[in-house]
Write an enzyme that holds these catalytic residues in place. Structure first.
Site, PDB file in Angstrom:
ATOM      1  N   ASP A  16       0.888  -1.095   0.048  1.00 19.50           N
ATOM      2  CA  ASP A  16      -0.066   0.025   0.071  1.00 19.50           C
ATOM      3  C   ASP A  16       0.684   1.133   0.149  1.00 19.50           C
ATOM      4  O   ASP A  16       2.110   1.292   0.287  1.00 19.50           O
ATOM      5  CB  ASP A  16      -0.944  -0.155   1.126  1.00 19.50           C
ATOM      6  CG  ASP A  16      -1.733   1.219   1.152  1.00 19.50           C
ATOM      7  OD1 ASP A  16      -2.389   1.615   0.024  1.00 19.50           O
ATOM      8  OD2 ASP A  16      -2.329   1.787   2.103  1.00 19.50           O
ATOM      9  N   SER A  17       0.222   2.266  -0.436  1.00 23.86           N
ATOM     10  CA  SER A  17       1.006   3.674  -0.549  1.00 23.86           C
ATOM     11  C   SER A  17       1.300   4.079   1.153  1.00 23.86           C
ATOM     12  O   SER A  17       2.211   4.710   1.252  1.00 23.86           O
ATOM     13  CB  SER A  17       0.123   4.497  -1.144  1.00 23.86           C
ATOM     14  OG  SER A  17      -1.256   4.701  -0.259  1.00 23.86           O
ATOM     15  N   TYR A  48      -0.991   8.440  -2.424  1.00 22.53           N
ATOM     16  CA  TYR A  48      -0.990   8.521  -3.931  1.00 22.53           C
ATOM     17  C   TYR A  48      -1.844   9.029  -4.510  1.00 22.53           C
ATOM     18  O   TYR A  48      -2.232   9.357  -5.892  1.00 22.53           O
ATOM     19  CB  TYR A  48      -0.781   6.992  -4.324  1.00 22.53           C
ATOM     20  CG  TYR A  48       0.446   6.332  -4.278  1.00 22.53           C
ATOM     21  CD1 TYR A  48       1.624   6.698  -3.514  1.00 22.53           C
ATOM     22  CD2 TYR A  48       0.538   5.021  -4.729  1.00 22.53           C
ATOM     23  CE1 TYR A  48       2.665   5.969  -3.475  1.00 22.53           C
ATOM     24  CE2 TYR A  48       1.707   4.271  -4.674  1.00 22.53           C
ATOM     25  CZ  TYR A  48       2.945   4.779  -4.035  1.00 22.53           C
ATOM     26  OH  TYR A  48       3.894   4.040  -3.905  1.00 22.53           O
ATOM     27  N   GLY A  49      -3.234   9.212  -3.976  1.00 27.05           N
ATOM     28  CA  GLY A  49      -4.440   9.610  -4.252  1.00 27.05           C
ATOM     29  C   GLY A  49      -4.412  10.794  -5.338  1.00 27.05           C
ATOM     30  O   GLY A  49      -5.334  10.865  -6.028  1.00 27.05           O
ATOM     31  N   CYS A  79      -4.209  -1.233  -2.387  1.00 30.04           N
ATOM     32  CA  CYS A  79      -4.269  -0.012  -2.384  1.00 30.04           C
ATOM     33  C   CYS A  79      -5.279   0.330  -3.782  1.00 30.04           C
ATOM     34  O   CYS A  79      -4.729  -0.215  -4.861  1.00 30.04           O
ATOM     35  CB  CYS A  79      -3.034   0.782  -2.750  1.00 30.04           C
ATOM     36  SG  CYS A  79      -2.914   2.448  -3.175  1.00 30.04           S
ATOM     37  N   ASN A  80      -6.362   1.187  -3.586  1.00 35.78           N
ATOM     38  CA  ASN A  80      -7.181   1.429  -4.681  1.00 35.78           C
ATOM     39  C   ASN A  80      -6.686   2.345  -5.689  1.00 35.78           C
ATOM     40  O   ASN A  80      -6.932   1.751  -6.929  1.00 35.78           O
ATOM     41  CB  ASN A  80      -8.322   1.985  -4.117  1.00 35.78           C
ATOM     42  CG  ASN A  80      -9.200   0.976  -3.302  1.00 35.78           C
ATOM     43  OD1 ASN A  80     -10.056   0.304  -4.057  1.00 35.78           O
ATOM     44  ND2 ASN A  80      -9.045   0.867  -2.158  1.00 35.78           N
ATOM     45  N   THR A  81      -5.890   3.293  -5.307  1.00 38.86           N
ATOM     46  CA  THR A  81      -5.219   4.241  -6.245  1.00 38.86           C
ATOM     47  C   THR A  81      -4.172   3.475  -7.242  1.00 38.86           C
ATOM     48  O   THR A  81      -4.081   3.650  -8.345  1.00 38.86           O
ATOM     49  CB  THR A  81      -4.433   5.095  -5.348  1.00 38.86           C
ATOM     50  OG1 THR A  81      -5.443   5.684  -4.660  1.00 38.86           O
ATOM     51  CG2 THR A  81      -4.095   6.428  -6.398  1.00 38.86           C
ATOM     52  N   GLU A 164      -4.630   9.375   8.656  1.00 38.81           N
ATOM     53  CA  GLU A 164      -3.178   9.394   8.733  1.00 38.81           C
ATOM     54  C   GLU A 164      -2.842  10.226   9.962  1.00 38.81           C
ATOM     55  O   GLU A 164      -1.835  10.096  10.376  1.00 38.81           O
ATOM     56  CB  GLU A 164      -2.478  10.174   7.305  1.00 38.81           C
ATOM     57  CG  GLU A 164      -2.489   9.087   6.285  1.00 38.81           C
ATOM     58  CD  GLU A 164      -1.485   7.892   6.320  1.00 38.81           C
ATOM     59  OE1 GLU A 164      -0.418   8.083   6.732  1.00 38.81           O
ATOM     60  OE2 GLU A 164      -2.061   6.912   5.470  1.00 38.81           O
ATOM     61  N   CYS A 198     -11.418   2.800  -0.811  1.00 35.23           N
ATOM     62  CA  CYS A 198     -10.230   3.353  -0.441  1.00 35.23           C
ATOM     63  C   CYS A 198      -9.940   2.461   0.872  1.00 35.23           C
ATOM     64  O   CYS A 198     -10.479   2.255   1.883  1.00 35.23           O
ATOM     65  CB  CYS A 198     -10.115   4.949  -0.203  1.00 35.23           C
ATOM     66  SG  CYS A 198      -8.489   5.325   0.542  1.00 35.23           S
ATOM     67  N   THR A 199      -8.433   2.159   0.827  1.00 34.95           N
ATOM     68  CA  THR A 199      -8.231   1.114   2.129  1.00 34.95           C
ATOM     69  C   THR A 199      -8.263   2.050   3.310  1.00 34.95           C
ATOM     70  O   THR A 199      -8.254   1.132   4.519  1.00 34.95           O
ATOM     71  CB  THR A 199      -6.762   0.486   1.940  1.00 34.95           C
ATOM     72  OG1 THR A 199      -5.827   1.439   1.345  1.00 34.95           O
ATOM     73  CG2 THR A 199      -7.075  -0.333   0.713  1.00 34.95           C
ATOM     74  N   HIS A 200      -8.184   3.302   3.533  1.00 28.33           N
ATOM     75  CA  HIS A 200      -8.234   3.884   5.005  1.00 28.33           C
ATOM     76  C   HIS A 200      -9.642   3.894   5.306  1.00 28.33           C
ATOM     77  O   HIS A 200      -9.741   4.152   6.493  1.00 28.33           O
ATOM     78  CB  HIS A 200      -7.816   5.472   4.686  1.00 28.33           C
ATOM     79  CG  HIS A 200      -6.088   5.477   4.743  1.00 28.33           C
ATOM     80  ND1 HIS A 200      -5.439   5.095   3.388  1.00 28.33           N
ATOM     81  CD2 HIS A 200      -5.314   6.105   5.271  1.00 28.33           C
ATOM     82  CE1 HIS A 200      -4.203   5.070   3.757  1.00 28.33           C
ATOM     83  NE2 HIS A 200      -4.071   6.115   4.892  1.00 28.33           N
TER      84      HIS A 200
HETATM   85  N1  DGL Z   1      -4.375   3.197  -0.019  1.00 31.09           N
HETATM   86  C1  DGL Z   1      -4.819   4.397  -0.860  1.00 31.09           C
HETATM   87  C2  DGL Z   1      -6.009   3.927  -1.597  1.00 31.09           C
HETATM   88  O1  DGL Z   1      -6.714   2.776  -1.456  1.00 31.09           O
HETATM   89  C3  DGL Z   1      -5.193   5.849  -0.165  1.00 31.09           C
HETATM   90  C4  DGL Z   1      -3.983   6.500   0.374  1.00 31.09           C
HETATM   91  C5  DGL Z   1      -3.451   7.446  -0.633  1.00 31.09           C
HETATM   92  O2  DGL Z   1      -3.864   8.275  -1.117  1.00 31.09           O
HETATM   93  O3  DGL Z   1      -2.301   7.158  -0.817  1.00 31.09           O
HETATM   94  O4  DGL Z   1      -6.577   4.503  -2.431  1.00 31.09           O
END
Ligand code: DGL
Length: 280
Positions: A16-17, A48-49, A79-81, A164, A198-200
């Site tokens: 993940d990012s 990363y978003g 990570c979705n992004t 975060e 989004c994983t968060h």
């Molecule tokens: N982990 C990212 C996601 O699932 C979110 C955090 C990011 O923007 O890097 O999209």
């Protein structure tokens, strides 16, 4: 590829990012506790978003390369992004050169597969980072499986920083949680199912539920990704043979170790040890 990849069995890589992928890791470990895992968070370069396609692809490719070098044969982009912007390019452009027998899987397809059985109204909403929403990956993947579903998306740029910065349960979070939910539902009043893309976002679930109308189905992707991985491994015994099974999990970060230890412990509710790595 800078070094010869080991053909010995290794752990499953989870990338993940930042910290959000830990929500996916937890669900995967619940479903598949027997395997070994390496979690890699690119915490030094998160989020990363809001980054461009080229940068997310480059960073994700570096992370996958690192996990392969660390012995992984199977890597999950938790990570979705990264799944939205880099998965397909890595699968098509990079895997054939790196090692065609290794696999990289994402989180969007497994999340989308369940949607058709959940929505009654056939109107679905997606809440995700700006990068994921603008990539249109969710509507594209949903329409491949369920062309009759109408999909609306809303970017929630303030939600990842809330998590975060440990403000997920703070009073200030309510304003932004209500704001983006309201914007999404105004796009289509018939939405009966919302994907947290989004994983968060599972960390914001108590407040998200509070601001959703009664009866709204909320899809938190961890368990679907875990179930999909379980199914994948059942269908791919050749990959099972390449994954070590000792029930261990190690953690790597691109940030300072002490920073990861502090924040990851809050996500996982237990202390962790971590190794710093460099991606290039
Ligand atoms: N982990 C990212 C996601 O699932 C979110 C955090 C990011 O923007 O890097 O999209």
């Amino acid at each position: 590829m800078k070094q010869q990849l080991s053909q010995k069995p290794g752990p499953i890589g989870i990338f993940d990012s930042g910290y959000g992928g830990l929500t996916i890791l937890s669900k995967i470990r619940e479903a598949l506790p027997q395997y070994d895992y390496i979690y890699l968070g690119d915490n030094a370069r998160t989020p990363y978003g809001s980054r461009s396609f080229e940068i997310v692809y480059e960073f994700t490719r570096q992370a996958v390369t690192k996990l392969f070098e660390m012995g992984c044969h199977l890597v999950i982009l938790a990570c979705n992004t990264a799944s939205a912007k880099a998965l397909r390019s890595i699968q098509i452009n990079d895997l054939p050169n790196m090692d065609p027998q290794r696999r990289v899987l994402g989180v969007i397809r497994p999340t989308v597969e369940c949607v058709g059985q959940i929505t009654q109204s056939r109107h679905v909403g997606v809440l995700a980072t700006a990068g994921t929403i603008h990539s249109e990956s969710y509507p594209l993947e949903i329409h491949k499986l369920f062309p009759d579903i109408r999909v609306s998306g809303e970017a929630c740029p303030m939600w990842v920083p809330l998590v975060e910065n440990n403000e997920a349960y703070g009073a200030g979070a309510d304003f932004f949680i209500e704001k983006y939910i309201d914007r999404l539902l105004r796009q289509d009043y018939h939405i009966d199912t919302v994907i947290l893309g989004c994983t968060h976002y599972p960390l914001l679930l108590p407040k998200i539920k509070h601001y959703m109308p009664d009866g709204m189905a909320i899809i938190s992707q961890g368990e679907y990704v875990a179930a999909s991985l379980k199914d994948y491994l059942l269908r791919h015994p050749e990959m099972v043979a390449k994954c070590t099974q000792g029930g261990e999990c190690s953690f790597c970060t691109t940030e300072a170790e002490e920073k990861f230890v502090e924040s990851a412990s809050a996500f996982l509710h237990r202390p962790v040890t971590v190794q710093r790595v460099t991606l290039e």
